[in-house]
Design a protein around this motif. Structure first.
Motif, short mmCIF file in Angstrom:
data_model
loop_
_atom_site.label_atom_id
_atom_site.label_comp_id
_atom_site.label_asym_id
_atom_site.label_seq_id
_atom_site.Cartn_x
_atom_site.Cartn_y
_atom_site.Cartn_z
N MET A 140 5.73 -12.52 -0.07
CA MET A 140 4.57 -12.44 -0.69
C MET A 140 3.45 -13.07 0.56
N SER A 144 0.06 -10.82 1.19
CA SER A 144 -1.41 -11.56 0.85
C SER A 144 -1.83 -11.40 2.75
N MET A 175 4.15 -17.03 -10.02
CA MET A 175 3.15 -16.02 -8.85
C MET A 175 1.36 -16.58 -9.79
N GLN A 179 0.19 -11.26 -6.59
CA GLN A 179 1.45 -11.50 -5.98
C GLN A 179 1.79 -10.47 -7.07
#
Length: 250
Positions: A140, A144, A175, A179
């Motif tokens: 994740m 990002s 999340m 995400q």
């Protein structure tokens, strides 16, 4: 002179396995002298095929970057965690990967979820399948960052092409919207085309809440749970029990 030239030519052609096999035949003449040309040549071809197969497995394992070195032959079936050989026999055949199914491994901390996930990933590499391992939080974070530096599309494409994606420690944190969107895109690309393996402390019944948004959670879980094989482990932490055994032996 001709011997060295032949070996150099084989290595220049990247026929390393054949070169090693030829050296072995020359160094052990008594072992091969009764064999005919066809038989000796077949041994060299087989040596080259084995060499290339082993190199391919090594490359796949390096790219997979698994957290643990874990092999099917080392699985502990004696520990009381609800795991049986019959449960894993089908999974170790890798048919689930070829059929683009998923595997979901849940259970308490220390019961061997990550180890089993790495075993199945190693087995996939042994069968020539591409694998990528990530702790879910790290993936994740990578996604990002990729949004910010323009690598997101390339990373998503790489993940979409991977035969088996392993997401370890799923569900440790709720999340964010970004995400959830990223995860949906990954699952959409993989659904029915590639396989995903997830390990989680959370029971599957709590995944919807962990994802957060009801609509996105429905879409993600619909793709993830469809055609999935579930391993639900139980019992005390294997790490804790092994630590107690080590201390008792001191």
């Amino acid at each position: 002179m001709m011997t060295n030239q032949t070996l150099q030519t084989l290595r220049a052609l990247k026929l390393t396995g054949m070169a090693e096999g030829l050296e072995q035949q020359w160094s052990q003449p008594g072992t091969h002298e009764e064999l005919g040309f066809d038989e000796r040549f077949a041994l060299l071809v087989d040596r080259e095929a084995t060499h290339r197969h082993n190199n391919k497995i090594s490359r796949l394992l390096k790219v997979a970057n698994l957290k643990l070195q874990a092999y099917p032959e080392d699985i502990d079936y004696q520990h009381p965690r609800g795991l049986t050989k019959s449960q894993l026999a089908d999974l170790l055949s890798n048919q689930w990967v070829h059929q683009h199914h998923n595997v979901l491994i849940t259970g308490p901390t220390g019961c061997g979820k990550t180890y089993l996930g790495c075993v199945l990933a190693t087995q996939a590499c042994r069968h020539g399948l591409s694998v990528r391992y990530f702790r879910t939080s790290r993936l994740m974070e990578m996604l990002s960052i990729a949004h910010g530096d323009g690598r997101f599309a390339k990373l998503i494409q790489q993940l979409a092409k991977t035969d088996l994606l392993v997401l370890d420690d799923w569900g440790l944190e709720k999340m964010t919207l970004s995400q959830r969107n990223d995860l949906l895109e990954i699952m959409e690309d993989r659904h029915g085309l590639k396989s995903t393996l997830i390990t989680s402390q959370l029971p599957i019944t709590q995944w919807h809440k962990m994802i957060g948004d009801a609509t996105l959670a429905d879409a993600i879980l619909d793709r993830l749970l469809h055609n999935s094989h579930k391993l639900t482990l139980k019992g005390e932490s294997m790490r804790k029990m092994m630590s107690e055994v080590d201390h008792s032996g001191c």
